[in-house]
Write an enzyme that holds these catalytic residues in place. Structure first.
Site, PDB file in Angstrom:
ATOM      1  N   GLU A   1      23.913 -44.372  45.754  1.00  0.00           N
ATOM      2  CA  GLU A   1      25.240 -43.744  45.760  1.00  0.00           C
ATOM      3  C   GLU A   1      26.353 -44.723  45.391  1.00  0.00           C
ATOM      4  O   GLU A   1      27.414 -44.726  46.006  1.00  0.00           O
ATOM      5  CB  GLU A   1      25.537 -43.147  47.150  1.00  0.00           C
ATOM      6  CG  GLU A   1      24.545 -42.093  47.546  1.00  0.00           C
ATOM      7  CD  GLU A   1      24.725 -41.614  48.989  1.00  0.00           C
ATOM      8  OE1 GLU A   1      24.525 -40.411  49.222  1.00  0.00           O
ATOM      9  OE2 GLU A   1      25.050 -42.419  49.876  1.00  0.00           O
TER      10      GLU A   1
HETATM   11  C1  TNX Z   1      22.488 -39.859  51.541  1.00  0.00           C
HETATM   12  S1  TNX Z   1      19.895 -40.908  51.044  1.00  0.00           S
HETATM   13  C2  TNX Z   1      22.569 -41.224  51.756  1.00  0.00           C
HETATM   14  C3  TNX Z   1      23.148 -41.718  53.006  1.00  0.00           C
HETATM   15  C4  TNX Z   1      23.561 -40.619  53.919  1.00  0.00           C
HETATM   16  C5  TNX Z   1      22.573 -39.489  53.865  1.00  0.00           C
HETATM   17  C6  TNX Z   1      22.847 -38.388  54.820  1.00  0.00           C
HETATM   18  C7  TNX Z   1      20.728 -42.122  50.631  1.00  0.00           C
HETATM   19  C8  TNX Z   1      20.017 -43.160  49.914  1.00  0.00           C
HETATM   20  N1  TNX Z   1      22.019 -42.154  50.932  1.00  0.00           N
HETATM   21  O1  TNX Z   1      24.244 -42.567  52.706  1.00  0.00           O
HETATM   22  O2  TNX Z   1      23.612 -41.141  55.213  1.00  0.00           O
HETATM   23  O3  TNX Z   1      22.563 -38.980  52.562  1.00  0.00           O
HETATM   24  O4  TNX Z   1      21.808 -37.458  54.838  1.00  0.00           O
END
Ligand code: TNX
Length: 564
Positions: A376
């Site tokens: 992300e």
């Molecule tokens: C996605 S999965 C994220 C996290 C959040 C999560 C909540 C991922 C690699 N990153 O930053 O906590 O969703 O479900």
């Protein structure tokens, strides 16, 4: 309907091969003793000498760990019966046999006791011809893997044989990890607590993992959990043969691992008011963290530390303005947003920071892996992301570790041995297929099946819903080898469930989201595909409700299971 009697093999994960013998149970009584037998292999096969030796992190040597595991077995039998269960090296109806240097299930067949059996001989052939088509964990990863993970977690390195007759019970393995796995099987066949004799169902088990890596991730950044709670969590997961605990140590809302060269990361980034809603302060000192890692090793759980970068860094930037754009300190954040922070890719100081952190974390990590996050990074341009990862990935190898990263990491050409972790729900990903084609192996964590922070049903008080509702049947009913085009069985290193803690404030919350879904993921990771089914799993799972209650572990009473 009358309840079916427990048979050998009524455990989670279901063993690879089971021959129950309902007439052959062994009664644990007041005279029951445990005997330890350790023997060095006569001539370890080339290439398995290191992989087979019992050198799990924390072991003082093969014989020493056999004793430690015998103690664990004695302890659980004492709890189950109230008997004294002494340990001896001369006599005992329960025999724990470690044949050091014999890591492969096939090699076990050469041990005198089991050599007569035709079935065993067959599994020996399979093992010698390449573990039934699976590659060892370290095969394509070069020196780093060989120095980092010898003997712990490779396929075959956890195989064991368990035989129960009216005269006794014997456990035989080539590694301490295999003995430990066998003890987890026995654990589930006796009550958590009881008074008086207990009969362990008769028969024979030959067992080995399908995948080397079976993990769970705990997010200790959005909400911090103190070491004693994490140790209890290690105990809870190890019962299901989960062998990796990935700790998400840093994120926008908090930094949870002491870094001596950058002390404000924790004094500011892990202090009062950090965490989601400011409700999750705290961090691990390096001493406490090392102690936790050593404790986990006694349960054959490897800790995988994650330092998330180049995004998810707001807590670091709040502590050190030099890491922020314009060198102006950012405000601490305690909300749920993601994708807004980024390290400054073109600044040299960034890489001093990254290298200092990776060096200190690697020094605290006896296990082979270091997780770089990489998810992300919406505030980093794609070009900057590639520049950053291409520069940082070799640092992980320099400090003797293999990099794991969330699937976004596969946007760059990965070095051998680097492990991308699939987490999204889209049915395909070019970067991951390319990584697999290049020989990198993957961890499978599809969010719509393995995200333990998703709600079970619309009424779940805890959890999020972006990846859908996940009750235990949905967590169970999928297979890692056909989830992604281009990523078949040989490209899968293993599976991992992920527990993000935005909505979780206590270890009880963590337990309720973990159980019963983690055992579903554990069975997918360990058991042969054709040995498992939802109907069988839900029947075996039912027995664990009262067991968890006796262990003080909270769980979700899913309506999909007829709990005992
Ligand atoms: C996605 S999965 C994220 C996290 C959040 C999560 C909540 C991922 C690699 N990153 O930053 O906590 O969703 O479900």
């Amino acid at each position: 309907m009358r309840k079916r009697r427990t048979e050998l093999g009524d455990v989670i994960p279901v063993p690879a091969e089971v021959w129950p013998d309902p007439a052959g149970g062994f009664r644990v009584g007041p005279d029951t003793r445990i005997r330890i037998v350790t023997a060095a292999a006569a001539a370890p096969t080339a290439g398995t000498a290191t992989a087979g030796t019992a050198t799990a992190p924390g072991d003082a040597g093969a014989a020493g760990s056999a004793v430690a595991i015998a103690e664990q077995l004695a302890d659980l039998l004492r709890q189950a019966t109230g008997h004294t269960i002494p340990i001896s090296d001369t006599a005992g109806q329960i025999v724990i046999e470690l044949i050091a240097g014999r890591g492969e299930s096939g090699e076990l067949a050469q041990s005198a006791e089991v050599a007569q059996s035709a079935e065993v001989a067959q599994s020996a052939e399979v093992a010698q011809s390449g573990e039934g088509g699976q590659r060892g964990e370290g095969d394509q990863s070069g020196d780093v893997a060989q120095s980092g993970e010898a003997g712990h977690g490779a396929e075959g390195g956890e195989s064991y044989e368990l035989t129960v007759t009216p005269d006794g019970l014997s456990i035989c393995a080539g590694t301490a990890a295999g003995l430990f796995a066998a003890v987890q099987t026995v654990r589930q066949l006796v009550p958590v607590r009881g008074r008086g004799d207990v009969t362990i169902p008769g028969g024979r088990i030959l067992d080995r993992p399908r995948f080397a890596y079976r993990g769970v991730m705990l997010d200790v950044a959005r909400h911090h959990f103190p070491p004693d709670e994490v140790k209890a969590y290690v105990d809870a997961i190890a019962q299901f043969k989960i062998n990796h605990l990935h700790l998400h140590l840093t994120d926008d809302q908090g930094w949870r691992i002491e870094i001596k060269s950058w002390p404000d990361l924790t004094t500011i980034g892990g202090g009062a008011g950090t965490g989601v809603d400011g409700a999750g302060p705290g961090f691990y000192t390096q001493d406490a963290y090392a102690d936790l890692v050593a404790y986990a090793a006694t349960r054959f759980v490897t800790i995988v530390p994650e330092i998330d970068m180049p995004g998810h860094v707001n807590a670091a930037q709040a502590a050190y303005p030099e890491l922020a754009a314009d060198r102006i300190a950012v405000a601490p954040r305690t909300d749920l947003a993601v994708g807004y922070s980024s390290l400054v890719i073109g600044r040299e100081r960034t890489y001093t920071f990254v290298e200092d952190v990776l060096r200190e974390v690697a020094a605290l990590t006896p296990g082979p892996y270091l997780h770089l996050g990489g998810d992300e990074a919406d505030a980093t341009t794609p070009e900057d992301y590639r520049t950053f990862m291409t520069r940082v990935l070799p640092l992980v190898a320099r400090y003797g570790k293999r990099a794991i990263g969330w699937q976004e990491m596969a946007a760059v050409d990965l070095p051998p041995g680097a492990v991308p972790q699939y987490w999204r729900i889209e049915p395909a990903d070019d970067g991951l297929a390319r990584a697999a084609a290049n020989g990198n192996r993957l961890i499978m964590s599809p969010a719509d099946r393995t995200y333990l922070d998703m709600k079970y049903d619309p009424d779940s008080p805890l959890g999020l819903r972006w990846a859908g509702l996940i009750d235990v049947d949905r967590a169970y009913d999928w297979d890692p080898a056909d989830r992604l085009p281009g990523v078949g069985e040989p490209a899968v290193l293993g599976v991992e469930a992920a527990l993000w803690s935005e909505t979780l404030r206590s270890i009880t919350d963590v337990q309720v989201m973990t159980f019963p879904r983690l055992p579903a993921i554990a069975e997918i990771g360990w058991s042969p595909r054709n040995a498992r089914s939802w109907e069988s799993f839900r029947r075996r799972l039912a027995a664990h409700g009262p067991r968890w209650t006796a262990q003080g572990i909270a769980y979700h009473r899913s309506p999909k299971v007829d709990w005992d």
